[in-house]
Design a protein around this motif. Structure first.
Motif, PDB file in Angstrom:
ATOM      1  N   GLN A 125      -2.972 -24.710  16.514  1.00  0.00           N
ATOM      2  CA  GLN A 125      -2.365 -24.592  17.834  1.00  0.00           C
ATOM      3  C   GLN A 125      -2.888 -25.680  18.772  1.00  0.00           C
ATOM      4  N   GLY A 126      -4.181 -25.938  18.725  1.00  0.00           N
ATOM      5  CA  GLY A 126      -4.757 -26.977  19.570  1.00  0.00           C
ATOM      6  C   GLY A 126      -4.221 -28.349  19.228  1.00  0.00           C
ATOM      7  N   ILE A 127      -4.017 -28.607  17.953  1.00  0.00           N
ATOM      8  CA  ILE A 127      -3.475 -29.904  17.534  1.00  0.00           C
ATOM      9  C   ILE A 127      -2.068 -30.087  18.073  1.00  0.00           C
ATOM     10  N   PHE A 132       1.519 -32.954  22.023  1.00  0.00           N
ATOM     11  CA  PHE A 132       2.617 -32.971  22.992  1.00  0.00           C
ATOM     12  C   PHE A 132       2.133 -32.838  24.436  1.00  0.00           C
ATOM     13  N   ALA A 133       0.869 -33.181  24.650  1.00  0.00           N
ATOM     14  CA  ALA A 133       0.292 -33.057  25.985  1.00  0.00           C
ATOM     15  C   ALA A 133       1.046 -33.888  27.014  1.00  0.00           C
ATOM     16  N   ALA A 146       8.080 -25.927  16.135  1.00  0.00           N
ATOM     17  CA  ALA A 146       8.097 -24.630  15.464  1.00  0.00           C
ATOM     18  C   ALA A 146       7.778 -24.797  13.988  1.00  0.00           C
ATOM     19  N   VAL A 147       6.981 -23.871  13.481  1.00  0.00           N
ATOM     20  CA  VAL A 147       6.702 -23.780  12.057  1.00  0.00           C
ATOM     21  C   VAL A 147       7.497 -22.591  11.528  1.00  0.00           C
ATOM     22  N   GLN A 449       0.183 -31.129   8.370  1.00  0.00           N
ATOM     23  CA  GLN A 449      -1.136 -31.075   7.746  1.00  0.00           C
ATOM     24  C   GLN A 449      -1.969 -29.938   8.321  1.00  0.00           C
ATOM     25  N   ALA A 450      -1.856 -29.713   9.620  1.00  0.00           N
ATOM     26  CA  ALA A 450      -2.648 -28.656  10.256  1.00  0.00           C
ATOM     27  C   ALA A 450      -2.256 -27.276   9.745  1.00  0.00           C
ATOM     28  N   PHE A 451      -0.958 -27.055   9.539  1.00  0.00           N
ATOM     29  CA  PHE A 451      -0.497 -25.718   9.159  1.00  0.00           C
ATOM     30  C   PHE A 451      -0.449 -25.502   7.646  1.00  0.00           C
ATOM     31  N   PHE A 452      -0.286 -26.561   6.882  1.00  0.00           N
ATOM     32  CA  PHE A 452      -0.080 -26.402   5.436  1.00  0.00           C
ATOM     33  C   PHE A 452      -1.193 -27.035   4.608  1.00  0.00           C
TER      34      PHE A 452
END
Length: 651
Positions: A125-127, A132-133, A146-147, A449-452
C-alpha cells in the motif's frame, strides 16, 4: 496509441560535464538547444524515494536518471508540455544524476523541481501511495490503481480528481477512457460474430467494406486485428497534415485514407506494424454485419453478460457518459485544460470502464463466460508472420512472460487518458491503472512486484547466462560499428566503440552505453531491452535487431559526412495523398518543414545523403532528384507507422 516506439526506448542521455545540485522545493530554470543537455546531481542514501518534475514551458524534454556508477536507471518521456514527472527509488548511497535533453532536437525553456526525497515505502500500500504521490492533490487530475483477482478488486487506491471543474474525486467506480486497452473488446466482438457464422476471420475485408481499395493482395479481418494489414496508420497520417488528436475526425475518414493510399506499406501478414486504422475498420465491420451500432453490440454481447454495468463504448467525443473522468492536458501557463477525446476512436479506443468492471472482464480469461474457450484461445494466441516469426501479439493483447509468469497485457493512451492492463493467468490476478492525464508517474512493475513477489522469479538484468562481459573482445565490435536504418520507426542508429566501451546513438539524440551479453548481443540497461547484430557466415554484418515487443530491424546504410547544399531542398511541395502542402525553409543554417496547420515547424537534421530526420509529426524525409541532380520531391515518414508519403515540388 502511444507516440513513442524506438524513439522512446533509445532517447537516452549521458551526463554532461557541467552539473548543478538539485535541492528539494527550489525550482531551477533551464533553456535547451537542439544538441544540448542539462545535468543535475542529488546526493542520496540507499532506499530513498525521489519525486520531481521538469515543467516543459516551450520545449518537450526527456528526463533520464543515472546511478552513482553511471548506469542509467530510468527514462521519462510522455507529455510534450506541462510536467514531465520523474521518480525512482535508490539501491545504493551516492551521487545520482538527472539529465534533461530535448526530444528530437527541440529547443526551448523548462524548469526542474525536486518535489520529494523520503524513505522508500516497504508495504504494498505504501509503495502505491508513493508511486502516485504527484497526483494525490485536490487540484490535480487523478488515478486509480487496483489489484484484481478472480473478478474482484482485492486492493484499490484512488488519487486526485476525476473532474477539476466540479471538484469530483476519483473513485473505483469512475468510468475512465482506457484508450487502446479497448482493442481486446473489439477483437472479442468480431470473434462473437464469427461464432455465429456471420463472418470469418480470414474473410477479405472488402467482402464487408467493398469500397475499400483493392491493392491486388487480400487483406483479411485477422490482418486488421493483428496489426499486419499493411494499411497506413490514420493517426500518424492525419498528424502529418497538421491535424491534432483533438480535432474532429469522422469514422468514414478511415476508409478514405485507405482509398487514397497508393499501395500497401507491407504485404499482408508479413510485418507487425501497430495500426489503429485496422481496429477502426474492424468496428465498422461489426456494425455492418450485426446491423447494430458498435456501442450497442458490445454492450449487449459483452458488457451485460459479464455484469459490467458501468462500462460504455463512447460513440463520439460528444456522447455523455454519466460520472466519467474528464481528460486533462497541461496548459503552458502551468495549469490544466480540458481535453477532447480522440475522434474516430471506435474500435481502437473509446471504451469507458471502471476498475471493478475490468475485474470482471479480466476474469473472463479464466471463466470464458463470454466467447467460450475457443474465443479466449484466439485472443491469447500469438500471430505468426509469413516468415515464421511470432509477433507476441494475439487479438487485442500483447503476450509475453514477466518474471517467470505468463502475462496478457495492453496499454492505452487516448488524447489525455492513460491505462495499463496486466493479467497473470497462472495466479489468476492482475493490475489495472487508470489516469485522466498523461502525467501518471506510477510504475506498474513496482506495483506488480509489491503485490505478487511470492510468485515472481528472481529479477535478472539480462539473459547473458554464463557469458562474461570481460571475455568480449573489444575489437570484434568493429564489425558491428556503423549506422543502421530502422525503417519501421523512421530512424537511424549509429554504433561505435571507445576502447572497451560501446555506444548507440539514435539520430538527433545523445549516445547511450550498451553492454555485451554475448558475442553479438548487447543489453540497454535503462530500458531492460536487448539488441543483437546478425553475423553472416563470412563475418559481415548488415542488419541488427532490437528485441522488444515485435522487434525492430535495422539495416546498415552508408552515411555521407555532410549534406548537399541545404539551399537545394528549399521550396514548396505537395502531396496528393494527404492533400497537404509542405514548405521547406532554411533559417539560421538549418532546414525546417512546416504546413499551415502545424503549430511549430519541424526541424530537419541530416542523416545521410539526401535523407533527413525530423520530429514527432514527420520523423523522416528522403529527397529525390532528377537526372540533372535537381531536387524534385521527397517521401515522408512518421514513426514507421506511415512510410513513403510522396510529395512533389511545386515551385
Amino acid at each position: 496509441m502511444h507516440r513513442l516506439l524506438l524513439l522512446g526506448l533509445l532517447a537516452l542521455a549521458l551526463p554532461a560535464v557541467a552539473q548543478t545540485a538539485l535541492v528539494p522545493g527550489q525550482p531551477l530554470d533551464g533553456n535547451l538547444e537542439a544538441d544540448g543537455s542539462d545535468t543535475y546531481t542529488l546526493a542520496l542514501e540507499a532506499d530513498q524515494f525521489v519525486l520531481g518534475h521538469a515543467f516543459q514551458h516551450t520545449v518537450d524534454v526527456v528526463v533520464t536518471v543515472a546511478g552513482p556508477d553511471g548506469t542509467q536507471l530510468r527514462a521519462f518521456d510522455d507529455p510534450a508540455r506541462g510536467p514531465e514527472l520523474f521518480q525512482f527509488t535508490t539501491d545504493a548511497a551516492g551521487d545520482y544524476t538527472v539529465t534533461v535533453t530535448p526530444f528530437l532536437g527541440a529547443t526551448g525553456a523548462y524548469s526542474i523541481t525536486l518535489d520529494r526525497v523520503e524513505a522508500a515505502a516497504t508495504t504494498p500500500q505504501g509503495i502505491v501511495r508513493q508511486q502516485f504521490a504527484a497526483l494525490d492533490r485536490d487540484d490535480s487530475p487523478g488515478a486509480v490503481v487496483a489489484v484484481l483477482r478472480r473478478g474482484e478488486v482485492v486492493f484499490g487506491e484512488t488519487f486526485g480528481q476525476a473532474n477539476l471543474t466540479h471538484g469530483v474525486p476519483y473513485t473505483l467506480d469512475t468510468p475512465t477512457n482506457i484508450g487502446s486497452t479497448s482493442k481486446q473488446f473489439t477483437a472479442m466482438a468480431v470473434l462473437l460474430l464469427a461464432q455465429r457464422g456471420d463472418l470469418d476471420l480470414d474473410d477479405d475485408v472488402r467482402e464487408h467494406i467493398p469500397e475499400l481499395k483493392d491493392f491486388g493482395q487480400t487483406v483479411t479481418i485477422r490482418n486488421l486485428l493483428t496489426h499486419t494489414s499493411g494499411y497506413r496508420e490514420f493517426l500518424n497520417l492525419l498528424g502529418m497534415t497538421g491535424q491534432g488528436f483533438e480535432d474532429e475526425t469522422r469514422p468514414e475518414q478511415l476508409v478514405e485514407i485507405v482509398q487514397r493510399q497508393p499501395e500497401l506499406q507491407d504485404a499482408p501478414g508479413t510485418v507487425f506494424n501497430y495500426n489503429n486504422t485496422g481496429y477502426g475498420l474492424a468496428a465498422q465491420i461489426v456494425e455492418r454485419v450485426s446491423g447494430q451500432s458498435f456501442p450497442d453490440f458490445v454492450r449487449e454481447a459483452i458488457f451485460e453478460p459479464l455484469g459490467m454495468t458501468n462500462s460504455t463504448v463512447r460513440a463520439d467525443p460528444t456522447t455523455i457518459i454519466p460520472g466519467r473522468a474528464q481528460g486533462y492536458l497541461a496548459s503552458e501557463d502551468g495549469g490544466w485544460r480540458e481535453a477532447r477525446d480522440l475522434g474516430a476512436g471506435l474500435g481502437a479506443s473509446a471504451v469507458y470502464t471502471t476498475a471493478r468492471d475490468l475485474a470482471k472482464w479480466m476474469d473472463n480469461y479464466r471463466t470464458a463466460t463470454v466467447g467460450g474457450p475457443d474465443a479466449i484461445r484466439e485472443l491469447t494466441t500469438s500471430y505468426v508472420l509469413a516468415d515464421g516469426d511470432s509477433t507476441d501479439y494475439g487479438l487485442g493483447l500483447f503476450l509475453d512472460e514477466w518474471r517467470g509468469l505468463e502475462r496478457l497485457q495492453h496499454g492505452g493512451a487516448d488524447t489525455a487518458h492513460r491505462s495499463l492492463f496486466w493479467y497473470f493467468p497462472e495466479i489468476e490476478s492482475g493490475v489495472v491503472i487508470h489516469t485522466n492525464s498523461p502525467s501518471g508517474p506510477g510504475s506498474v512493475t513496482d506495483i506488480a512486484q509489491a503485490f505478487f513477489a511470492e510468485h515472481l522469479a528472481p529479477e535478472e538484468e539480462t539473459d547473458a547466462g554464463d557469458f562474461d562481459p570481460a571475455d568480449f573482445d573489444p575489437e570484434s565490435f568493429d564489425a558491428f560499428a556503423g549506422t543502421y536504418e530502422v525503417e519501421q520507426v523512421g530512424l537511424n542508429v549509429t554504433f561505435r566503440r571507445e576502447g572497451d566501451r560501446y555506444y548507440a546513438e539514435p539520430t538527433g539524440q545523445p549516445e547511450a552505453e550498451i553492454v555485451p551479453i554475448g558475442p553479438a548481443r548487447f543489453f540497454i540497461p535503462i530500458v531492460g531491452a536487448e539488441l543483437s547484430f546478425d553475423v553472416e557466415a563470412d563475418g559481415s554484418v548488415e542488419t541488427m535487431t532490437l528485441h522488444q515487443g515485435p522487434g525492430f530491424t535495422g539495416r546498415r546504410v552508408e552515411v555521407s559526412a555532410e549534406a548537399a547544399p541545404l539551399a537545394d531542398y528549399v521550396g514548396r511541395y505537395y502531396s496528393d495523398e494527404i492533400e497537404t502542402f509542405y514548405t521547406i525553409a532554411l533559417e539560421d543554417g538549418a532546414l525546417s518543414l512546416s504546413t499551415r496547420r502545424m503549430r511549430e515547424p519541424v526541424t530537419l537534421s541530416h542523416a545521410n545523403g539526401d535523407a533527413f530526420t525530423g520530429g514527432t509529426r514527420v520523423t523522416g524525409v528522403a529527397f529525390e532528384r532528377d537526372d540533372e541532380g535537381a531536387v524534385t520531391g521527397f517521401s515522408a515518414d512518421n514513426a514507421g507507422r506511415v512510410r513513403g508519403v510522396a510529395f512533389e515540388r511545386v515551385d
